[in-house]
Scaffold this active site. Structure first.
Site, PDB file in Angstrom:
ATOM      1  N   ALA A 103     -91.553 -55.107  66.742  1.00 63.06           N
ATOM      2  CA  ALA A 103     -91.946 -54.574  65.443  1.00 63.06           C
ATOM      3  C   ALA A 103     -91.724 -53.068  65.486  1.00 63.06           C
ATOM      4  O   ALA A 103     -91.661 -52.472  66.569  1.00 63.06           O
ATOM      5  CB  ALA A 103     -93.409 -54.889  65.178  1.00 63.06           C
ATOM      6  N   GLY A 151     -92.227 -58.157  69.215  1.00 64.37           N
ATOM      7  CA  GLY A 151     -91.953 -58.956  68.020  1.00 64.37           C
ATOM      8  C   GLY A 151     -90.563 -59.581  68.048  1.00 64.37           C
ATOM      9  O   GLY A 151     -90.327 -60.614  67.417  1.00 64.37           O
ATOM     10  N   GLU A 195     -91.019 -62.634  69.956  1.00 64.46           N
ATOM     11  CA  GLU A 195     -91.813 -63.553  69.120  1.00 64.46           C
ATOM     12  C   GLU A 195     -90.961 -64.151  68.004  1.00 64.46           C
ATOM     13  O   GLU A 195     -91.110 -65.324  67.650  1.00 64.46           O
ATOM     14  CB  GLU A 195     -93.020 -62.794  68.546  1.00 64.46           C
ATOM     15  CG  GLU A 195     -94.050 -62.471  69.635  1.00 64.46           C
ATOM     16  CD  GLU A 195     -95.122 -61.490  69.190  1.00 64.46           C
ATOM     17  OE1 GLU A 195     -94.757 -60.450  68.593  1.00 64.46           O
ATOM     18  OE2 GLU A 195     -96.312 -61.749  69.438  1.00 64.46           O
ATOM     19  N   GLU A 239     -96.240 -55.312  74.876  1.00 64.44           N
ATOM     20  CA  GLU A 239     -97.262 -54.666  74.046  1.00 64.44           C
ATOM     21  C   GLU A 239     -98.363 -54.001  74.864  1.00 64.44           C
ATOM     22  O   GLU A 239     -98.909 -52.965  74.484  1.00 64.44           O
ATOM     23  CB  GLU A 239     -97.880 -55.680  73.078  1.00 64.44           C
ATOM     24  CG  GLU A 239     -96.952 -56.136  71.952  1.00 64.44           C
ATOM     25  CD  GLU A 239     -96.059 -57.316  72.328  1.00 64.44           C
ATOM     26  OE1 GLU A 239     -95.912 -57.628  73.531  1.00 64.44           O
ATOM     27  OE2 GLU A 239     -95.491 -57.921  71.408  1.00 64.44           O
TER      28      GLU A 239
HETATM   29  N1  DAK Z   1     -89.934 -49.513  67.061  1.00 72.60           N
HETATM   30  C1  DAK Z   1     -89.340 -48.428  66.531  1.00 72.60           C
HETATM   31  N2  DAK Z   1     -88.234 -47.860  67.032  1.00 72.60           N
HETATM   32  C2  DAK Z   1     -87.703 -48.394  68.145  1.00 72.60           C
HETATM   33  C3  DAK Z   1     -88.269 -49.538  68.777  1.00 72.60           C
HETATM   34  C4  DAK Z   1     -89.429 -50.101  68.179  1.00 72.60           C
HETATM   35  N3  DAK Z   1     -90.010 -51.221  68.637  1.00 72.60           N
HETATM   36  N4  DAK Z   1     -87.514 -49.824  69.848  1.00 72.60           N
HETATM   37  C5  DAK Z   1     -86.528 -48.922  69.891  1.00 72.60           C
HETATM   38  N5  DAK Z   1     -86.623 -48.062  68.873  1.00 72.60           N
HETATM   39  C6  DAK Z   1     -85.753 -46.926  68.549  1.00 72.60           C
HETATM   40  C7  DAK Z   1     -86.034 -45.761  69.479  1.00 72.60           C
HETATM   41  O1  DAK Z   1     -87.140 -45.030  69.022  1.00 72.60           O
HETATM   42  C8  DAK Z   1     -84.742 -45.000  69.381  1.00 72.60           C
HETATM   43  O2  DAK Z   1     -84.726 -44.290  68.169  1.00 72.60           O
HETATM   44  P1  DAK Z   1     -84.333 -42.715  68.133  1.00 72.60           P
HETATM   45  O3  DAK Z   1     -85.221 -42.046  69.101  1.00 72.60           O
HETATM   46  O4  DAK Z   1     -82.881 -42.726  68.565  1.00 72.60           O
HETATM   47  O5  DAK Z   1     -84.530 -42.330  66.704  1.00 72.60           O
HETATM   48  C9  DAK Z   1     -83.688 -46.099  69.261  1.00 72.60           C
HETATM   49  O6  DAK Z   1     -84.413 -47.260  68.828  1.00 72.60           O
HETATM   50  C10 DAK Z   1     -83.031 -46.441  70.583  1.00 72.60           C
HETATM   51  O7  DAK Z   1     -84.066 -46.711  71.521  1.00 72.60           O
HETATM   52  P2  DAK Z   1     -84.125 -45.995  72.957  1.00 72.60           P
HETATM   53  O8  DAK Z   1     -83.551 -44.643  72.898  1.00 72.60           O
HETATM   54  O9  DAK Z   1     -85.526 -46.137  73.435  1.00 72.60           O
HETATM   55  O10 DAK Z   1     -83.141 -46.919  73.782  1.00 72.60           O
HETATM   56  P3  DAK Z   1     -83.195 -47.278  75.333  1.00 72.60           P
HETATM   57  O11 DAK Z   1     -81.954 -48.042  75.612  1.00 72.60           O
HETATM   58  O12 DAK Z   1     -83.495 -46.064  76.168  1.00 72.60           O
HETATM   59  O13 DAK Z   1     -84.456 -48.264  75.490  1.00 72.60           O
HETATM   60  C11 DAK Z   1     -85.841 -50.140  74.880  1.00 72.60           C
HETATM   61  C12 DAK Z   1     -84.431 -49.509  74.874  1.00 72.60           C
HETATM   62  C13 DAK Z   1     -85.757 -51.430  74.059  1.00 72.60           C
HETATM   63  C14 DAK Z   1     -86.215 -50.513  76.317  1.00 72.60           C
HETATM   64  C15 DAK Z   1     -86.874 -49.153  74.312  1.00 72.60           C
HETATM   65  O14 DAK Z   1     -86.392 -48.716  73.054  1.00 72.60           O
HETATM   66  C16 DAK Z   1     -88.218 -49.742  74.097  1.00 72.60           C
HETATM   67  O15 DAK Z   1     -88.993 -49.895  75.058  1.00 72.60           O
HETATM   68  N6  DAK Z   1     -88.563 -50.082  72.846  1.00 72.60           N
HETATM   69  C17 DAK Z   1     -89.886 -50.535  72.473  1.00 72.60           C
HETATM   70  C18 DAK Z   1     -90.130 -51.937  72.959  1.00 72.60           C
HETATM   71  C19 DAK Z   1     -91.524 -52.395  72.590  1.00 72.60           C
HETATM   72  O16 DAK Z   1     -92.529 -51.824  73.064  1.00 72.60           O
HETATM   73  N7  DAK Z   1     -91.620 -53.397  71.733  1.00 72.60           N
HETATM   74  C20 DAK Z   1     -92.894 -53.954  71.312  1.00 72.60           C
HETATM   75  C21 DAK Z   1     -93.351 -53.249  70.052  1.00 72.60           C
HETATM   76  S1  DAK Z   1     -94.917 -53.859  69.458  1.00 72.60           S
HETATM   77  C22 DAK Z   1     -97.712 -58.701  64.150  1.00 72.60           C
HETATM   78  C23 DAK Z   1     -96.350 -58.814  64.056  1.00 72.60           C
HETATM   79  C24 DAK Z   1     -95.571 -58.223  65.020  1.00 72.60           C
HETATM   80  C25 DAK Z   1     -96.100 -57.501  66.055  1.00 72.60           C
HETATM   81  C26 DAK Z   1     -97.471 -57.408  66.130  1.00 72.60           C
HETATM   82  C27 DAK Z   1     -98.280 -57.982  65.162  1.00 72.60           C
HETATM   83  N8  DAK Z   1     -98.540 -59.346  63.200  1.00 72.60           N
HETATM   84  C28 DAK Z   1     -97.937 -60.319  62.307  1.00 72.60           C
HETATM   85  C29 DAK Z   1     -99.956 -59.154  63.198  1.00 72.60           C
HETATM   86  C30 DAK Z   1     -95.222 -56.918  67.025  1.00 72.60           C
HETATM   87  C31 DAK Z   1     -95.521 -55.853  67.776  1.00 72.60           C
HETATM   88  C32 DAK Z   1     -94.474 -55.248  68.612  1.00 72.60           C
HETATM   89  O17 DAK Z   1     -93.370 -55.707  68.689  1.00 72.60           O
END
Ligand code: DAK
Length: 258
Positions: A66, A109, A112, A132
């Site tokens: 997400a 997400g 998921e 998360e």
């Molecule tokens: N959100 C926003 N931007 C993201 C992102 C994310 N999840 N993942 C990556 N990006 C963006 C980065 O900020 C970056 O943007 P700029 O800085 O260039 O503007 C761009 O994508 C490229 O990412 P990186 O520079 O970080 O690229 P790397 O290759 O170095 O790293 C990575 C890739 C995938 C390992 C890293 O980006 C990363 O760790 N991303 C976050 C992964 C994460 O923590 N995902 C879980 C998020 S929480 C719900 C529904 C859904 C959810 C919850 C509740 N309900 C229905 C109640 C879901 C929650 C989640 O998913």
């Protein structure tokens, strides 16, 4: 709502293909993308010629979760009241078969979303995970439930509590992923599987999907009873008559979806 196209939609005969299209954010699932994605799923579900749906990302990312930038400042009340969140449940309720074509990151997400599909075709480079915990929360769109059902409690516990990523091969060995294919083939393989299913009698496909999904939720007797009811109901379809007649006449069946 963003006017930008966060997804691309196309059809390939009876297969509807939805491609997530936010490369700049690794397909992070923001509100606009989720809204467009679910609208496209609903359109395909309502279109009789479409018999299977593929949801794909890019080679680099299925979806990195997400959009963290849309929720980092939210309060519990705001999260709960967010009308977009109900969309997360919609995909799992789609009556037509859904296949996730996953390459690269499928995190949070993104993982998921893939698990909400009926099947997952993964590229060798696919990386799954529920990270998360690393940002102070837990999975909120089915991660603790679907991952646990798919790979068992001990593994799910370790992965969710550590946030460790896992590979396509691990996901395959644990039964989360249907098949692992070379990177260049992940989309074509997903489409091929979708085409194979799309050629089957759609009412029976939908009944089978319903029964299998229920198997995870109900006790055995209830599940067997449901299966039997669905089985009986199919004797009201032209496709059952045609399928059995074609077998007896030693020819290929011509299914019409009725
Ligand atoms: N959100 C926003 N931007 C993201 C992102 C994310 N999840 N993942 C990556 N990006 C963006 C980065 O900020 C970056 O943007 P700029 O800085 O260039 O503007 C761009 O994508 C490229 O990412 P990186 O520079 O970080 O690229 P790397 O290759 O170095 O790293 C990575 C890739 C995938 C390992 C890293 O980006 C990363 O760790 N991303 C976050 C992964 C994460 O923590 N995902 C879980 C998020 S929480 C719900 C529904 C859904 C959810 C919850 C509740 N309900 C229905 C109640 C879901 C929650 C989640 O998913």
């Amino acid at each position: 709502m963003s006017a930008k196209k966060e997804i691309l939609v196309e059809t390939d005969g009876p297969v509807g293909v939805i491609t997530l299209n936010r490369p700049e954010a690794l397909n992070a699932l923001n509100h606009a993308l989720m809204e467009q994605l679910i609208a496209a799923v609903e359109d395909f579900e309502a279109a009789p010629p479409i018999r299977a749906i593929v949801i794909a990302g890019s080679e680099r990312a299925f979806a990195a979760g997400a959009d963290i930038k849309e929720m980092d400042q939210a309060t519990p009340a705001q999260m709960k009241a967010d009308p977009h969140l109900s969309r997360w449940d919609r995909l799992g309720k789609c009556s037509k078969p859904t296949i996730a074509a996953v390459s690269g990151f499928a995190l949070g997400g993104g993982c998921e979303l893939a698990m909400a599909c009926d099947m997952i075709v993964a590229s060798e480079s696919a990386v799954f995970g529920q990270p998360e915990i690393l940002i102070g929360v837990i999975p909120g769109a089915g991660g603790t439930q679907r991952l646990t059902r798919a790979i068992g409690k001990s593994r799910a516990m370790e992965l969710v509590l550590t946030g460790r990523r896992f590979t396509a091969r691990e996901a395959h060995a644990w039964g989360l992923v249907n098949r692992v294919v070379p990177v260049e083939a992940f989309l074509t393989e997903a489409k091929k599987l979708a085409q194979e299913i799309a050629a089957k009698p759609p009412i029976a496909v939908s009944a089978a999907k319903d029964a299998i999904n229920k198997a995870l939720d109900v006790d055995l007797d209830t599940g067997l009873s449901l299966e039997r009811q669905l089985f009986y109901s199919l004797f009201d379809t032209q496709d059952q008559k045609e399928g059995m007649k074609a077998f007896i006449e030693k020819r290929e069946p011509r299914f019409v979806g009725k």
